[in-house]
Design an enzyme around this catalytic site. Structure first.
Site, short mmCIF file in Angstrom:
data_model
loop_
_atom_site.label_atom_id
_atom_site.label_comp_id
_atom_site.label_asym_id
_atom_site.label_seq_id
_atom_site.Cartn_x
_atom_site.Cartn_y
_atom_site.Cartn_z
N TYR A 63 0.86 -1.27 0.00
CA TYR A 63 0.04 -0.03 0.04
C TYR A 63 1.00 1.30 0.00
CZ TYR A 63 -4.09 -3.31 1.49
OH TYR A 63 -4.84 -4.04 1.71
N PHE A 213 -14.17 -5.00 0.81
CA PHE A 213 -14.99 -4.35 0.00
C PHE A 213 -16.60 -4.71 0.49
CE2 PHE A 213 -12.13 -5.01 -3.95
CZ PHE A 213 -11.28 -4.03 -3.44
N PRO A 214 -16.87 -4.07 1.60
CA PRO A 214 -18.27 -4.31 2.01
C PRO A 214 -19.43 -3.65 1.39
CG PRO A 214 -17.14 -2.77 3.50
CD PRO A 214 -15.95 -3.11 2.72
N LEU A 215 -18.95 -2.92 0.61
CA LEU A 215 -20.03 -2.08 -0.46
C LEU A 215 -19.30 -2.36 -1.96
CD1 LEU A 215 -20.73 1.17 1.33
CD2 LEU A 215 -22.22 -0.87 1.08
N GLY A 216 -18.50 -3.50 -2.25
CA GLY A 216 -18.17 -3.79 -3.51
C GLY A 216 -19.13 -4.58 -4.47
N GLY A 217 -19.34 -4.24 -5.68
CA GLY A 217 -19.82 -5.23 -6.40
C GLY A 217 -21.49 -5.25 -6.52
N PHE A 218 -21.91 -4.13 -5.85
CA PHE A 218 -23.45 -4.01 -6.02
C PHE A 218 -23.84 -3.40 -7.22
CE2 PHE A 218 -22.54 -4.39 -1.30
CZ PHE A 218 -23.89 -4.45 -0.49
N PRO A 220 -26.89 -1.36 -9.16
CA PRO A 220 -27.65 -0.27 -8.53
C PRO A 220 -28.88 -0.37 -8.18
CG PRO A 220 -26.81 0.12 -10.82
CD PRO A 220 -26.71 -1.33 -10.61
#
Length: 288
Positions: A63, A213-218, A220
Site C-alpha cells: 500500500y 469491499f463491504p460495499l463492492g460489487g453492488f 444499482p
C-alpha cells in the site's frame, strides 16, 4: 433495532481481538499509491482508532508502497501489547501503481523484511499471502510453493501466524495442508455471498474470516435497496453493510478503512448496532 448479536471478540492467531478493526489501505494516496494528501489527518485517524479500542489493524507494505506501514509506525510505535497488526504479501507495485504478482521465494522474503522494517518490529503478528491468479477476484491455481516459502519464514521466527487472501475453497484446503491458517481474507458482502460455505467451515474450526469491499460489487438496484433500508433505520449504508457482516457469523472480523475521523466514528459505532430478524431477512434478499 433489536435482536441478539454475536460476541464482540474473536480469536485471531493466539490473540482475542475486537470484531470491528481498521483497514489501513485508505491511508495512502489515490489508487492506494503514493502519500496521503493529509498525513497529519492520517496519523490522527490511527491514533483515534486505537484509543477507541481497535486492536486489529490490517495493512500491507505494497500500500503506497511502504506508505501505510510507515504512517502506522509513526502514529502508534511503540505498539500496545494487545494490538495485532496483520499484513499482506504476494504483490508489488510498479512505477505507475499497477498491482503485480510477487510470489517467488526471494520476493516473499524481501516483502517480509520490508514489513518488519517499515512497521518497526522484530516479528510480524500475522502475514496473509495474497493470491494473484485472477485479474480481480480469486481464480484457481497452485499456491503451494509460496506457502512453503512463507512457512520457512515462520519457522525462522519472522512471523507468528499465516493467513491467506483472495483464495478459492481448493486453495484454502491446499494452504491448510501446508500451514496452520489463522484467517482468510476475501471479497464478501451482502451482494456477494459466494463464500458462505467457506465462512461456515472456518467458523466450525475457529478460524477468522475477514471480508473486504463491504460495499463492492453492488448493482444499482441492490445499492438502492441497501440505501432505502439504511435511511429507514437512521444509519448509513456502510454501517448497515458492516452490521450485516457482523451478524452473519461470529468468526467475521471487520476491517473498514477510512482517512476521516467522522467516518471512523461511524464505522466503530457498528459494534453496538443490532439488526432485527425482519431487517436481516430484508437484507438477505439483496444477495445476487
Amino acid at each position: 433495532m433489536s435482536s441478539a448479536d454475536n460476541s464482540g471478540t474473536f480469536i485471531l492467531g493466539d490473540r482475542e481481538v475486537n470484531r470491528v478493526g481498521y483497514g489501513a489501505m485508505q491511508l495512502a494516496g489515490p489508487g492506494v499509491f503514493g502519500p496521503p494528501k493529509d498525513r497529519v489527518a492520517a496519523l490522527a485517524v490511527l491514533r483515534k482508532a486505537v484509543a477507541a479500542g481497535v486492536n486489529h489493524i490490517d495493512t500491507s507494505d505494497y500500500y503506497g508502497p511502504h506508505v501505510t506501514n510507515q504512517i502506522i509506525r509513526e502514529a502508534l510505535h511503540p505498539y500496545r501489547d494487545e494490538l495485532t497488526i496483520v499484513t499482506k504479501i504476494g504483490a508489488r507495485r510498479d512505477g505507475q501503481g499497477a498491482w503485480l504478482p510477487a510470489v517467488s521465494k526471494a520476493e516473499l522474503t524481501q516483502a517480509v523484511h520490508d514489513n518488519l522494517r517499515n512497521l518497526g518490529v522484530d516479528v510480524l503478528d500475522v502475514v496473509n499471502f495474497r493470491a494473484m491468479h485472477g485479474p480481480m477476484g480469486p481464480a484457481e491455481g497452485c499456491i503451494a510453493e509460496p506457502l512453503e516459502a512463507i512457512a520457512e519464514l515462520q519457522q525462522q521466527g519472522l512471523l507468528r501466524h499465516v493467513g491467506i487472501s483472495n483464495v478459492t475453497p481448493t486453495q484454502l484446503a491446499q494452504a491448510r495442508s501446508i500451514v496452520s491458517v489463522v484467517c482468510v481474507q476475501n471479497h464478501y458482502n451482502i451482494a456477494h455471498q459466494h463464500d458462505n460455505a467457506m465462512i461456515d467451515e472456518l467458523a466450525r474450526d475457529g478460524i477468522a474470516y475477514v471480508p473486504f469491499f463491504p460495499l463492492g460489487g453492488f448493482s444499482p438496484v441492490q445499492s438502492s435497496t441497501l440505501s432505502s433500508v439504511a435511511q429507514r433505520l437512521g444509519v448509513t449504508p456502510m454501517q448497515l453493510a458492516l452490521a450485516w457482516l457482523r451478524r452473519r457469523s461470529a468468526n467475521i472480523l471487520l476491517i473498514p478503512g477510512t482517512s476521516s475521523l467522522t467516518h471512523l466514528r461511524e464505522n466503530l459505532a457498528v459494534g453496538g448496532l443490532q439488526l432485527s430478524d425482519e431487517t436481516l431477512a430484508e437484507l438477505n434478499a439483496i444477495a445476487d
